[in-house]
Enzyme design. Structure first.
Site, PDB file in Angstrom:
ATOM      1  N   ASN A   1      44.118  38.132  37.485  1.00 16.34           N
ATOM      2  CA  ASN A   1      43.347  38.707  36.390  1.00 16.34           C
ATOM      3  C   ASN A   1      43.057  40.179  36.672  1.00 16.34           C
ATOM      4  OD1 ASN A   1      41.707  37.528  38.440  1.00 16.34           O
ATOM      5  ND2 ASN A   1      39.913  37.472  37.109  1.00 16.34           N
TER       6      ASN A   1
ATOM      7  N   CYS B   1      42.095  28.929  30.571  1.00 14.24           N
ATOM      8  CA  CYS B   1      41.308  29.084  29.344  1.00 14.24           C
ATOM      9  C   CYS B   1      42.178  28.728  28.132  1.00 14.24           C
ATOM     10  CB  CYS B   1      40.757  30.501  29.233  1.00 14.24           C
ATOM     11  SG  CYS B   1      41.978  31.741  28.728  1.00 14.24           S
TER      12      CYS B   1
ATOM     13  N   GLU C   1      47.180  34.041  34.248  1.00 10.69           N
ATOM     14  CA  GLU C   1      48.306  33.284  33.680  1.00 10.69           C
ATOM     15  C   GLU C   1      49.121  34.151  32.725  1.00 10.69           C
ATOM     16  OE1 GLU C   1      45.098  32.555  33.822  1.00 10.69           O
ATOM     17  OE2 GLU C   1      44.743  30.436  33.433  1.00 10.69           O
TER      18      GLU C   1
HETATM   19  N1  THU Z   1      40.345  34.124  33.948  1.00 11.26           N
HETATM   20  C1  THU Z   1      41.684  33.965  34.244  1.00 11.26           C
HETATM   21  O1  THU Z   1      42.299  34.823  34.880  1.00 11.26           O
HETATM   22  N2  THU Z   1      42.291  32.839  33.806  1.00 11.26           N
HETATM   23  C2  THU Z   1      41.686  31.840  33.102  1.00 11.26           C
HETATM   24  O2  THU Z   1      42.336  30.899  32.654  1.00 11.26           O
HETATM   25  C3  THU Z   1      40.239  31.878  32.901  1.00 11.26           C
HETATM   26  C4  THU Z   1      39.574  33.172  33.191  1.00 11.26           C
HETATM   27  C5  THU Z   1      39.670  35.347  34.395  1.00 11.26           C
HETATM   28  C6  THU Z   1      39.316  36.281  33.284  1.00 11.26           C
HETATM   29  C7  THU Z   1      38.137  37.032  33.875  1.00 11.26           C
HETATM   30  O3  THU Z   1      38.624  38.137  34.624  1.00 11.26           O
HETATM   31  C8  THU Z   1      37.508  36.039  34.833  1.00 11.26           C
HETATM   32  O4  THU Z   1      38.459  35.017  35.029  1.00 11.26           O
HETATM   33  C9  THU Z   1      36.210  35.433  34.326  1.00 11.26           C
HETATM   34  O5  THU Z   1      36.363  34.901  33.060  1.00 11.26           O
END
Ligand code: THU
Length: 138
Positions: free
Chosen positions: A47, A89, A60
């Site tokens: 992320n 998510c 992802e």
């Molecule tokens: N996040 C992801 O990288 N993947 C997910 O499926 C859920 C959330 C990240 C986004 C953000 O930087 C942090 O997790 C908190 O939401």
């Protein structure tokens, strides 16, 4: 998930390495993803957050978009590393389904080699919206 082998330890370690590369100064919730193509090519993502919060992108989607930009559109499985071994998510489930509706998912934690959860994407996104719905419009 029937008869699908667990990922090799090298792929699990790679997902944990991608998690360490996350840029997440706001949430402090790092996520690492490794997407494995049908041809065994490997694409990683983490992320990447932004001070304008809505511009943040999930691990992802970084992995998937990197793969597509490299010319790969067929995938077999995803390994996702996060604290608590969380599932993707909703937005990422939809993006993964665009290219890989039958994707296998393995959820892991940053500090352990064991798989915490296994899913088929169809379990996580039943009755997914897909391109066929658009093509079938009158
Ligand atoms: N996040 C992801 O990288 N993947 C997910 O499926 C859920 C959330 C990240 C986004 C953000 O930087 C942090 O997790 C908190 O939401």
């Amino acid at each position: 998930m029937s008869n699908f082998p667990d990922p090799p330890s090298s792929i699990i370690a790679l997902a944990q390495e991608y998690q360490r590369r996350a840029y997440c100064p706001y949430s402090k919730f790092p996520v690492g993803a490794v997407l494995v193509g049908s041809n065994d090519e490997v694409f990683g993502g983490c992320n990447v957050e932004n001070s304008s919060f809505s511009l943040t992108i999930c691990a992802e989607r970084v992995a998937m978009h990197t793969a597509v930009a490299a010319g790969v559109r067929e995938f077999s499985y995803l390994v996702l590393s996060s604290h608590g071994a969380v599932a993707p998510c909703g937005a990422c489930r939809q993006v993964l389904a665009e290219f890989a509706p039958n994707l296998k998912l393995f959820l892991i934690s940053p500090d352990a080699p064991e798989i915490q959860q296994r899913y088929d994407l169809q379990e996580l996104l039943p009755a997914a919206f897909s391109g066929s719905a658009i093509k079938n419009a009158p």
